[in-house]
Design an enzyme around this catalytic site. Structure first.
Site, PDB file in Angstrom:
ATOM      1  N   THR A 409      -4.376  -2.760   6.747  1.00  0.00           N
ATOM      2  CA  THR A 409      -3.490  -3.872   7.366  1.00  0.00           C
ATOM      3  C   THR A 409      -4.731  -4.894   7.368  1.00  0.00           C
ATOM      4  O   THR A 409      -5.884  -4.476   6.901  1.00  0.00           O
ATOM      5  CB  THR A 409      -3.336  -3.560   8.809  1.00  0.00           C
ATOM      6  OG1 THR A 409      -2.085  -2.713   8.661  1.00  0.00           O
ATOM      7  CG2 THR A 409      -2.808  -4.589   9.692  1.00  0.00           C
ATOM      8  N   ASN A 429       1.866  -2.312   5.870  1.00  0.00           N
ATOM      9  CA  ASN A 429       1.916  -1.070   6.208  1.00  0.00           C
ATOM     10  C   ASN A 429       0.669  -0.183   5.488  1.00  0.00           C
ATOM     11  O   ASN A 429      -0.262  -0.299   5.915  1.00  0.00           O
ATOM     12  CB  ASN A 429       3.136  -0.469   6.280  1.00  0.00           C
ATOM     13  CG  ASN A 429       3.095   0.849   7.160  1.00  0.00           C
ATOM     14  OD1 ASN A 429       2.328   0.904   7.988  1.00  0.00           O
ATOM     15  ND2 ASN A 429       4.183   1.840   6.893  1.00  0.00           N
TER      16      ASN A 429
END
Ligand code: GLY
Length: 603
Positions: A409, A429
């Site tokens: 991230t 993700n």
């Protein structure tokens, strides 16, 4: 204006004799002393992100007269080009901002939503933006279960079905329209130029692409985008162009969000979904909306206000942790001493237990936010915490679990010349999402569907064992740990913007940056660099970064903690506003490549 005054220093020094220094003063007193690391300083604003080129884009936008929002949006789009492992068009995220001046509710396209979401604070307004991806309409709770009722991890993380409806373009478009000063085309121009003309690949990107080669090689489009004709990623020092991505970015500059959610890009994405197991249809894309929401507001001892991301973001858990730990005098117990780490780890387990059970998308599920962040609940949790012994996870709940992972991230923080602050965290993700790119459009897709509860009691990729409330349902947004956060001074003036990547470790990273700065009095750079710990109930262990002393570890072991040495966690790129005269400070977390770029021109 900083509120440090001579009498405050004297009083703080007296109070230090019995170890009970109030939070608000300790930070400023110790800030004066030389520390291990120094943040960069600027009179014209700072952009701290995980990539130097992207930070430089943001700083350039500040120099052109953009505010913190313009710079954050420009940096985010630039990260989609320079940092493909997490910067994205195909993912989603959250953003929290504070800007000086009046409400922006009068602006076209912001109206009633902005009026309801804005929080008046001091001489400005704060607002949060939810652009988390959502489940397609055809998604349902058993989506990732195999014939025997188990979770098919491959389907949940590496297939087209793992992709939720992307939110990034809608989120950046919304916040720029409502709170920016420049046009969308102006803030997109540097990203388009980087994609068109190419960038010189740095060692971090080259190493990341080389590591991801097996994943990217599985998808023909990703192979041609990231591994070129040779099947090898671009080498460090070579120039890497992304013409398809440049075309997509140009379409967004010309048509706004419609350039992504309708027209050729949407057609290409839907065609890809139909070729595989994907569920996203045109109506999912055209109906996707980013939302302006009220930031979650917590008050700390000493009068600092914490503005953070409400569910499905991680702010509830962050505030719970701050409230549990605040009265425990961690400043007296010492930075990263065994007693401090023990209290933090036990509080983390209690807060993650609540997170996994209660938290979910508040648009579909009733979340008891007010109760969870109340002082009464924190006091109850504190009373459960045993000061000399670890309470095993099995005593708190009874599910097995565990899985390793490769979270990715990215977080950036911006401060502008007027003290405007933006903290924004976005994600695909996993690093490079599910590894699948949209043909002709030049960007990777997220695998965010894995953040839902595929099956109660079964861990997701972060080892999080989540509950029914976070089950997959049409239109629902999966629970996230992303926690972009601002801290305001007791005077109401803006102060700090922070946040981090790191999957389930995001919330505890943000917690420790705030505790290190406010409670332990470290300057911003040292607060970010200091070794961190993490615990999340399951697995029943405390993760320790390098730098926690052996005798501290021995003491923790004797209290019943299972300790696991882990590599660096998170990348808490952070900024601070000192005042009109003093300017601002910034730091890129030394754990990852990145830079805090300053906006003023060199002398
Ligand atoms: N995808 C990680 C998170 O949102 O928490």
């Amino acid at each position: 204006m900083r509120e440090r005054r001579p009498w405050a220093v004297a009083l703080a020094a007296c109070l230090a004799l019995d170890g009970a220094v109030p939070l608000a003063w300790r930070a400023d007193v110790l800030q004066e002393q030389p520390q291990l690391y120094q943040p960069v300083r600027s009179s014209g604003g700072i952009v701290a992100s995980q990539d130097g080129l992207a930070s430089a884009v943001g700083a350039q936008v500040l120099r052109q007269g953009g505010n913190a929002v313009d710079a954050a949006v420009a940096t985010s789009f630039a990260l989609a080009v320079t940092h493909p492992q997490a910067g994205n068009l195909g993912g989603g995220g959250f953003l929290v901002l504070w800007l000086p001046g009046p409400s922006r509710a009068g602006r076209p396209g912001c109206g009633a939503e902005a009026a309801a979401a804005e929080q008046r604070l001091g001489r400005g307004v704060a607002v949060a933006v939810n652009f988390r991806e959502s489940a397609p309409r055809r998604a349902s709770s058993g989506l990732f279960l195999d014939a025997r009722g188990g979770v098919d991890r491959e389907l949940a993380t590496r297939s087209l079905r793992s992709t939720a409806v992307p939110g990034t373009v809608a989120g950046l478009g919304l916040v720029q329209r409502c709170y920016g000063r420049l046009s969308l085309a102006q803030v997109l121009a540097p990203a388009i130029a980087l994609a068109d003309q190419g960038l010189v690949v740095g060692p971090d990107l080259a190493a990341s692409l080389a590591l991801a080669r097996p994943l990217l090689d599985r998808d023909p489009t990703s192979r041609s985008l990231f591994l070129g004709g040779t099947g090898r990623p671009p080498a460090a020092g070579s120039r890497w162009r992304q013409p398809q991505l440049a075309r997509t970015l140009r379409g967004i500059a010309a048509a706004g969000e419609a350039g992504f959610y309708q027209g050729p890009v949407a057609d290409q994405l839907v065609r890809l979904m139909r070729q595989g197991s994907g569920l996203i249809e045109h109506r999912d894309l055209s109906s996707y909306r980013a939302r302006l929401v009220k930031p979650l507001l917590g008050q700390l001892r000493g009068g600092h206000a914490v503005l953070t991301m409400p569910p499905p973001g991680g702010g509830v858990t962050l505030l719970q942790l701050l409230h549990i730990l605040e009265p425990m005098q961690l400043e007296r117990l010492g930075l990263n001493g065994a007693a401090t780490i023990h209290r933090m780890a036990e509080a983390m387990n209690l807060a993650y237990r609540d997170r996994n059970h209660w938290l979910a998308d508040p648009d579909q599920i009733t979340v008891p936010t007010a109760t969870l962040i109340s002082q009464a609940h924190a006091a109850e949790q504190r009373a459960r915490l045993q000061l000399d012994r670890h309470r095993p996870a099995a005593e708190l709940a009874s599910q097995p679990l565990l899985l390793p992972d490769n979270p990715n991230t990215t977080h950036l923080s911006v401060v502008d010349r007027q003290g405007g602050l933006v903290a924004t965290t976005t994600t695909l993700n996993f690093a490079y999402g599910n590894g699948i790119s949209v043909p002709g459009a030049g960007f990777l897709l997220n695998n965010q569907m894995d953040d839902f509860t595929a099956k109660p009691g079964s861990p997701n990729a972060y080892g999080l064992v989540q509950g029914e409330a976070n089950a997959i349902a049409p239109g629902r947004r999966p629970l996230s740990s992303m926690t972009p956060t601002l801290v305001m001074r007791p005077s109401g003036e803006p102060w700090l913007a922070t946040g981090s990547p790191g999957g389930s470790r995001i919330i505890t990273t943000v917690l420790q940056v705030i505790l290190n700065r406010l409670v332990h009095g470290l300057n911003l750079a040292t607060a970010v660099a200091t070794p961190r710990i993490h615990s999340q109930l399951w697995p029943d262990q405390v993760s320790l970064e390098p730098g926690i002393s052996p005798d501290t570890q021995q003491l923790l072991g004797s209290m019943g903690h299972r300790l696991v040495a882990v590599p660096a966690m998170g990348s808490a790129n952070s900024v601070e506003w000192l005042g009109d005269a003093q300017g601002s400070l910034g730091v890129a977390d030394p754990r990852k490549g990145g830079a805090a770029a300053v906006a003023e021109s060199p002398p």
